[in-house]
Write a protein that holds these residues in place. Structure first.
Motif, PDB file in Angstrom:
ATOM      1  N   ALA B   2       0.843  -1.208   0.000  1.00  0.00           N
ATOM      2  CA  ALA B   2       0.000   0.000   0.000  1.00  0.00           C
ATOM      3  C   ALA B   2       0.874   1.251   0.000  1.00  0.00           C
ATOM      4  N   GLU B   3       0.435   2.236  -0.753  1.00  0.00           N
ATOM      5  CA  GLU B   3       1.131   3.529  -0.724  1.00  0.00           C
ATOM      6  C   GLU B   3       0.540   4.366   0.401  1.00  0.00           C
ATOM      7  N   HIS B   4       1.378   4.756   1.325  1.00  0.00           N
ATOM      8  CA  HIS B   4       0.908   5.616   2.408  1.00  0.00           C
ATOM      9  C   HIS B   4       1.146   7.085   2.050  1.00  0.00           C
ATOM     10  N   ARG B   5       0.736   7.946   2.951  1.00  0.00           N
ATOM     11  CA  ARG B   5       0.934   9.395   2.818  1.00  0.00           C
ATOM     12  C   ARG B   5       0.349   9.943   1.521  1.00  0.00           C
ATOM     13  N   LEU B   8       0.106  13.854   1.231  1.00  0.00           N
ATOM     14  CA  LEU B   8       1.357  14.476   0.803  1.00  0.00           C
ATOM     15  C   LEU B   8       1.552  14.252  -0.688  1.00  0.00           C
ATOM     16  N   GLN B   9       1.300  13.023  -1.139  1.00  0.00           N
ATOM     17  CA  GLN B   9       1.462  12.686  -2.546  1.00  0.00           C
ATOM     18  C   GLN B   9       0.609  13.609  -3.423  1.00  0.00           C
ATOM     19  N   LEU B  12       2.114  17.083  -3.546  1.00  0.00           N
ATOM     20  CA  LEU B  12       3.296  17.133  -4.404  1.00  0.00           C
ATOM     21  C   LEU B  12       2.884  17.128  -5.874  1.00  0.00           C
ATOM     22  N   ALA B  74       7.388  17.175   7.246  1.00  0.00           N
ATOM     23  CA  ALA B  74       8.743  16.678   7.474  1.00  0.00           C
ATOM     24  C   ALA B  74       9.227  15.793   6.320  1.00  0.00           C
ATOM     25  N   VAL B  76      11.435  14.013   3.425  1.00  0.00           N
ATOM     26  CA  VAL B  76      12.838  13.625   3.254  1.00  0.00           C
ATOM     27  C   VAL B  76      13.017  13.027   1.857  1.00  0.00           C
ATOM     28  N   ALA B  77      14.258  12.673   1.553  1.00  0.00           N
ATOM     29  CA  ALA B  77      14.619  11.978   0.310  1.00  0.00           C
ATOM     30  C   ALA B  77      14.006  12.684  -0.912  1.00  0.00           C
ATOM     31  N   SER B  78      13.398  11.927  -1.838  1.00  0.00           N
ATOM     32  CA  SER B  78      12.919  12.532  -3.093  1.00  0.00           C
ATOM     33  C   SER B  78      11.865  13.609  -2.832  1.00  0.00           C
ATOM     34  N   ASP B  79      11.073  13.459  -1.768  1.00  0.00           N
ATOM     35  CA  ASP B  79      10.059  14.482  -1.463  1.00  0.00           C
ATOM     36  C   ASP B  79      10.729  15.816  -1.112  1.00  0.00           C
ATOM     37  N   ARG B  81      13.877  16.709  -1.789  1.00  0.00           N
ATOM     38  CA  ARG B  81      14.642  17.222  -2.940  1.00  0.00           C
ATOM     39  C   ARG B  81      13.713  17.938  -3.910  1.00  0.00           C
ATOM     40  N   TYR B 206      20.215  17.627  -8.880  1.00  0.00           N
ATOM     41  CA  TYR B 206      19.902  17.388  -7.462  1.00  0.00           C
ATOM     42  C   TYR B 206      18.533  16.734  -7.316  1.00  0.00           C
ATOM     43  N   GLY B 209      18.483  12.896  -8.096  1.00  0.00           N
ATOM     44  CA  GLY B 209      19.113  11.987  -7.146  1.00  0.00           C
ATOM     45  C   GLY B 209      19.719  10.797  -7.854  1.00  0.00           C
TER      46      GLY B 209
END
Lengths: 291, 214
Positions: B2-5, B8-9, B12, B74, B76-79, B81, B206, B209
């Motif tokens: 399952a894809e969470h968040r 946020l997705q 984005l 909060a 991180v990573a690809s989100d 960037r 950047y 990644g």
């Protein structure tokens, strides 16, 4: 028992020796290797909880283990001071070297290992004794009887654990009367009192409020000049705040045999793991996408 | 798995859609501005001014959404960037559209007959090249393709050569002084547009990644 303990103390290089070596001034370079895990697999009976973990942990660094429940991060942490020996049916394959010597060698006493490699647990577990006696407990077992020396150790350890100012006027009160955050710092002071080389922390802040958590994180940063710290945490922001390196563990499912085992997916500098993870599973976990 | 968040997705994806919209406006309007300049069609100026109003409202909207998500999610990573990269390229996009507008505005002052055939040819070539560079930069952003940075840097050298050629032509005295002065600015606008396209492509390095895109 006494004999084998003596042996291990001479077998394992002393931290004082290592401390006398030139300090690694460049933080971006890896320092002295403290632990070298080589293809470590951990079993509870026939259940293989962790498979083929290899990683190095460096002196005066904070290394964080992160990953979902059941990924084996606590199990791997416990291999570093042979705590799994206390679980019946548990055994370890592969090897863990501590300062270049095997931790699981025939002549090595687990008790001597645990004197050098202390542990702080998830739930603060002060002994039902006074604050003073909690901290003096280890040194006394190690044979320290001199009252002045003990006072010195207790004060130094409580100061290192950033608890001294809060408890100096009530050292004879029970350790059980402290708040959660204070009790956890007392347990850290108790661990530091025997001057270990390494401090392992298994989710040390999960039962604490944010202020107490900040206090423990500050203290971790303070004491890493003298100790090497490995921390298991479910709080990824905590890993980013305090750790130099992060190891991400995950669960590998075998559909055919319907079994699962923990594996080390990615290990690197904390900034790299959280900014630009190289493995898609790491990305899915740190961004919170993994279901 | 399952894809969470998903909240946020969605946020984005909303930001990405608006950024793509900004890219499209720069690339499309660039071609229009060159056309207006060379044909003397000053109708385009009005259209571009309307676009500018859209950008002026999009810009703070995107910025606010990015700020909010950095603060509350909060990332991180690809989100992370992605959100940082958006903040970094937004000024490039806004500035670039201003330059496009500035080029189009010259259609009011300069009649295409005022230009020497050579100057006209160079401007045409500059317009084509920079439109192409912006298409490439947009595509690189959309595809998270870090290889475009080197490619665009190469094309930018071609742009610099065209810029130098146009300046030489303007200095040769083949056009009236007021036209030469205006065209010096136009040459500069094109050259800057090329630089901004290169900057955007560099930011993609950047953003992309080391993981292959999802």
């Amino acid at each position: 028992m006494e004999d084998s303990e003596q042996k291990v103390v001479t077998n394992l290089p002393r931290s004082e020796v290592a401390a006398a070596q030139p300090a690694q001034s460049d933080a971006s370079e890896a320092g002295t290797e403290i632990f070298g895990a080589k293809k470590v697999s951990c079993y509870y009976g026939s259940f293989r909880a962790v498979t083929d973990v290899s990683l190095q942990i460096y002196e005066h660094e904070i290394t964080a283990f992160i990953g979902p429940s059941g990924c084996g991060k606590t199990t791997v942490l416990r291999t570093l001071n042979r705590m799994n020996d206390l679980v019946s049916g548990a055994h370890v394959e592969g090897d863990v070297e501590y300062r270049g010597a095997s931790l699981y060698g025939k002549d090595v006493s687990a008790i001597a290992v645990r004197r050098r490699i202390g542990m702080v647990f998830q739930k603060p577990n002060p002994f039902p004794k006074s604050i003073y006696d909690n901290v003096a407990y280890g040194p006394r077992i190690n044979g320290e009887r001199n009252k002045g020396k003990l006072n010195e150790i207790v004060e130094r350890s409580l100061r290192q654990a950033a608890l001294w100012d809060e408890v100096k006027d009530r050292l004879n009160n029970s350790g059980l009367g402290l708040s959660g955050g204070q009790a956890q710092r007392l347990c850290i002071a108790r661990t530091l009192a025997v001057e270990p080389d390494v401090v392992l922390m298994d989710e040390p802040c999960s039962a604490l409020d944010p202020i107490a958590t900040s206090a423990i994180e500050d203290l971790m940063r303070d004491i890493k000049q003298r100790y090497t710290i490995v921390i298991v945490t479910h709080n990824m922001q905590q890993a980013t705040r305090v750790s130099d390196r992060t190891a991400f563990f995950s669960v590998l499912r075998n559909e055919e045999s319907d079994t699962r085992t923990g594996v080390l997916v990615e290990y690197g500098r904390t900034q790299q793991i959280f900014e630009d993870p190289h493995d898609d599973r790491t990305r899915a976990y740190v961004t919170g996408r993994m279901g | 798995m399952a894809e969470h968040r998903q909240d946020l997705q969605r946020e984005l994806e909303g930001i990405e859609a608006k950024v793509i919209e900004l890219f499209a406006m720069v690339a499309e309007d660039l071609a229009r501005a060159t056309d207006a300049l060379l044909s003397g069609n000053n109708e385009v100026v009005k259209v571009l001014a309307e676009r500018e109003a859209v950008i002026e409202s999009l810009y703070p909207e995107i910025e606010e959404t990015v700020n909010r998500n950095i603060l509350l999610q909060a990332p991180v990573a690809s989100d992370l960037r992605f959100l940082l990269s958006v903040l970094r390229i937004m000024p490039e996009l806004e500035r670039s559209h201003d330059l496009v507008e500035n080029i189009a505005r010259r259609a009011d002052h300069i009649l295409s007959d005022d230009l020497s055939p050579r100057a006209r040819g160079i401007v045409e070539r500059m317009g084509e090249l920079v439109s192409d560079m912006w298409r490439q930069a947009s595509e690189a952003w959309y595809q998270r393709d870090s290889s475009a940075a080197a490619l665009l840097a190469e094309r930018d050298e071609e742009m610099d050569e065209l810029h130098a050629s146009l300046i030489a032509e303007l200095a040769s005295g083949s056009m009236t002084l007021p036209v030469a002065m205006e065209m010096t600015l136009v040459a500069r606008f094109y050259e800057r547009l090329g630089d901004h396209a290169v900057n955007v492509a560099r930011r993609v390095v950047y953003l992309a990644g080391s993981l292959p895109p999802d």
